[in-house]
Design an enzyme around this catalytic site. Structure first.
Site, PDB file in Angstrom:
ATOM      1  N   HIS A  29       0.833  -1.198   0.000  1.00 20.99           N
ATOM      2  CA  HIS A  29       0.000   0.000   0.000  1.00 20.99           C
ATOM      3  C   HIS A  29       0.875   1.258   0.000  1.00 20.99           C
ATOM      4  O   HIS A  29       1.543   1.536   0.996  1.00 20.99           O
ATOM      5  CB  HIS A  29      -0.882  -0.037   1.249  1.00 20.99           C
ATOM      6  CG  HIS A  29      -1.830   1.095   1.387  1.00 20.99           C
ATOM      7  ND1 HIS A  29      -1.749   2.022   2.410  1.00 20.99           N
ATOM      8  CD2 HIS A  29      -2.888   1.464   0.637  1.00 20.99           C
ATOM      9  CE1 HIS A  29      -2.719   2.904   2.287  1.00 20.99           C
ATOM     10  NE2 HIS A  29      -3.430   2.604   1.222  1.00 20.99           N
ATOM     11  N   GLU A  56       1.523  -0.528  -5.207  1.00 18.22           N
ATOM     12  CA  GLU A  56       0.453   0.419  -5.531  1.00 18.22           C
ATOM     13  C   GLU A  56       0.980   1.786  -5.967  1.00 18.22           C
ATOM     14  O   GLU A  56       1.966   2.281  -5.407  1.00 18.22           O
ATOM     15  CB  GLU A  56      -0.455   0.620  -4.311  1.00 18.22           C
ATOM     16  CG  GLU A  56      -1.709   1.375  -4.701  1.00 18.22           C
ATOM     17  CD  GLU A  56      -2.477   2.025  -3.557  1.00 18.22           C
ATOM     18  OE1 GLU A  56      -3.679   2.252  -3.736  1.00 18.22           O
ATOM     19  OE2 GLU A  56      -1.875   2.320  -2.512  1.00 18.22           O
ATOM     20  N   ASP A  58      -0.834   5.625  -6.524  1.00 12.48           N
ATOM     21  CA  ASP A  58      -1.965   6.548  -6.617  1.00 12.48           C
ATOM     22  C   ASP A  58      -1.558   7.628  -7.608  1.00 12.48           C
ATOM     23  O   ASP A  58      -0.427   8.111  -7.559  1.00 12.48           O
ATOM     24  CB  ASP A  58      -2.261   7.179  -5.252  1.00 12.48           C
ATOM     25  CG  ASP A  58      -2.825   6.167  -4.269  1.00 12.48           C
ATOM     26  OD1 ASP A  58      -3.824   5.509  -4.603  1.00 12.48           O
ATOM     27  OD2 ASP A  58      -2.254   6.038  -3.164  1.00 12.48           O
ATOM     28  N   HIS A  71      -0.792  10.389  -3.259  1.00 12.79           N
ATOM     29  CA  HIS A  71      -2.079   9.874  -2.775  1.00 12.79           C
ATOM     30  C   HIS A  71      -3.218  10.879  -2.910  1.00 12.79           C
ATOM     31  O   HIS A  71      -4.370  10.504  -3.096  1.00 12.79           O
ATOM     32  CB  HIS A  71      -1.978   9.428  -1.312  1.00 12.79           C
ATOM     33  CG  HIS A  71      -3.258   8.872  -0.789  1.00 12.79           C
ATOM     34  ND1 HIS A  71      -4.148   9.619  -0.052  1.00 12.79           N
ATOM     35  CD2 HIS A  71      -3.814   7.651  -0.948  1.00 12.79           C
ATOM     36  CE1 HIS A  71      -5.195   8.860   0.233  1.00 12.79           C
ATOM     37  NE2 HIS A  71      -5.013   7.675  -0.289  1.00 12.79           N
ATOM     38  N   GLU A 162      -4.017   3.510  -9.112  1.00 11.67           N
ATOM     39  CA  GLU A 162      -5.352   4.052  -8.824  1.00 11.67           C
ATOM     40  C   GLU A 162      -5.521   5.413  -9.495  1.00 11.67           C
ATOM     41  O   GLU A 162      -4.688   6.309  -9.302  1.00 11.67           O
ATOM     42  CB  GLU A 162      -5.564   4.210  -7.307  1.00 11.67           C
ATOM     43  CG  GLU A 162      -6.935   4.837  -7.010  1.00 11.67           C
ATOM     44  CD  GLU A 162      -7.232   5.058  -5.527  1.00 11.67           C
ATOM     45  OE1 GLU A 162      -6.482   4.545  -4.673  1.00 11.67           O
ATOM     46  OE2 GLU A 162      -8.215   5.770  -5.245  1.00 11.67           O
TER      47      GLU A 162
HETATM   48 CA    CA Z   1      -4.902   4.026  -3.204  1.00 11.78          CA
END
Ligand code: CA
Length: 338
Positions: A29, A56, A58, A71, A162
């Site tokens: 994460h 991950e 973002d 993020h 994301e």
């Molecule tokens: Ca995220």
């Protein structure tokens, strides 16, 4: 191993549904964010070395339309922007990535996440605030970095990008999804057999990615608390049986919060919602967020207890965690993996 411990192990296994032991993934994460500032390349290198299956990203856009790994659409929680460009805040007092060119964003120092009102770190025991030197990576820089590590280590970690606030980006005259898909295409992340999961909270955008924009890879619909409506997405509907049936037409899985999977504790054990079971009926994978071994929900005594509750007892297919080493170590304690 003694005969008794073997018997205990087998007895433990017998009580677990065989389907719950299918291959599981550990998603780092924001990188190994429990150990190094989130979304920095050193944090991604550490997560890769720890054996995370997916890393991950973002994504938000710079003023010149370049996806960067951050993020939030605001940058005052993880950088020194307020010191370097004090006059560049909006009327709400916040600093937005979209108001800065990439060249300007590259001048900023990234640090451990802090509260811009107090200057205090969000996780005081984590990497010291303002220490060492970190930069905001672009999405492309990060993909090159990960693909380089995949090559030199011989172990292929996947990516888990994301798309952040697509409706907000459109209001600011930027189509973030279109730009991100072009980069994914260029770096070989195109189909469901490529090691990529693309995620978004915005249901309209998840549908648009699949239909209008023609994305062929795996898609994850993120789920938030129904009370916290984001971009008009009806999370109460999406977590219902009818909603999951609709979702299964475009998405490959869901990313719920831990609270949407674990309903509570009863004595020594946990109780679970029906979400995982229902999602699996519709062939949707389930990857809940976020296990933080240094910030456990009340009543939980160890990270391993939470990894077990999610990955074995609830039967989810993967978890987001700030401590990927702990997740990988937990999976190795299970007899069946991959
Ligand atoms: Ca995220």
């Amino acid at each position: 191993m003694t005969p008794w411990s073997l018997i205990a192990l087998l007895a433990g296994l017998a009580s677990v549904n065989a389907e719950n032991l299918a291959p599981k993934i550990i998603i780092a994460h924001r990188g190994a964010s429990g150990y190094l500032p989130e979304h920095t390349l050193p944090g991604k290198a550490l997560a890769h070395a720890m054996g995370a299956d997916y890393l991950e990203q973002d994504l938000v856009l710079s003023q010149d339309g370049i996806p960067v790994v951050l993020h939030d659409i605001v940058i005052d929680t993880v950088t020194d922007v307020a010191k370097r460009f004090p006059e560049r805040k909006r009327a709400d007092g916040r600093y937005y990535a979209l108001d800065f060119t990439l060249a300007e964003l590259k001048q900023l120092q990234v640090t451990e996440r802090f509260d811009p009102r107090t200057g205090k770190p969000v996780f005081p025991a984590r990497f010291p605030l303002g220490q060492a030197t970190f930069q905001i990576p672009t999405f492309e820089e990060e993909l090159q970095f990960i693909q380089g590590l995949n090559r030199t280590t011989g172990r292929e970690a996947g990516i888990y990008p994301e798309i952040k606030s697509p409706a907000w980006h459109r209001e600011q005259r930027q189509d973030i999804s279109r730009i991100v898909l072009q980069i994914l295409e260029r770096y070989g992340y195109r189909t469901k057999s490529d090691k990529v999961f693309l995620q978004c909270f915005d249901y309209q955008e998840v549908k648009r990615l699949r239909t209008e924009l023609g994305y062929q890879g795996r898609l994850i619909q993120l789920l938030a608390d129904p009370k916290a409506s984001q971009a008009g997405t009806d999370f109460a509907f999406l977590t219902s049986r009818a909603g999951l049936a609709e979702l299964a037409k475009v998405a490959d899985g869901i990313g719920p919060s831990l609270a949407q999977v674990i309903s509570g504790k009863s004595g020594e054990g946990f109780t679970f919602t029906d979400l995982v079971k229902t999602a699996h009926e519709f062939k949707l994978q389930v990857h809940p967020y976020t296990i933080r071994t240094d910030d456990l929900p009340s009543g939980v005594t160890s990270g391993e207890q939470l990894f077990r509750a999610c990955l074995v007892e609830a039967g989810v297919d993967g978890v987001f965690t700030d401590q990927p080493d702990r997740g990988v170590a937990f999976l190795r304690t299970l007899v069946v993996r991959k």
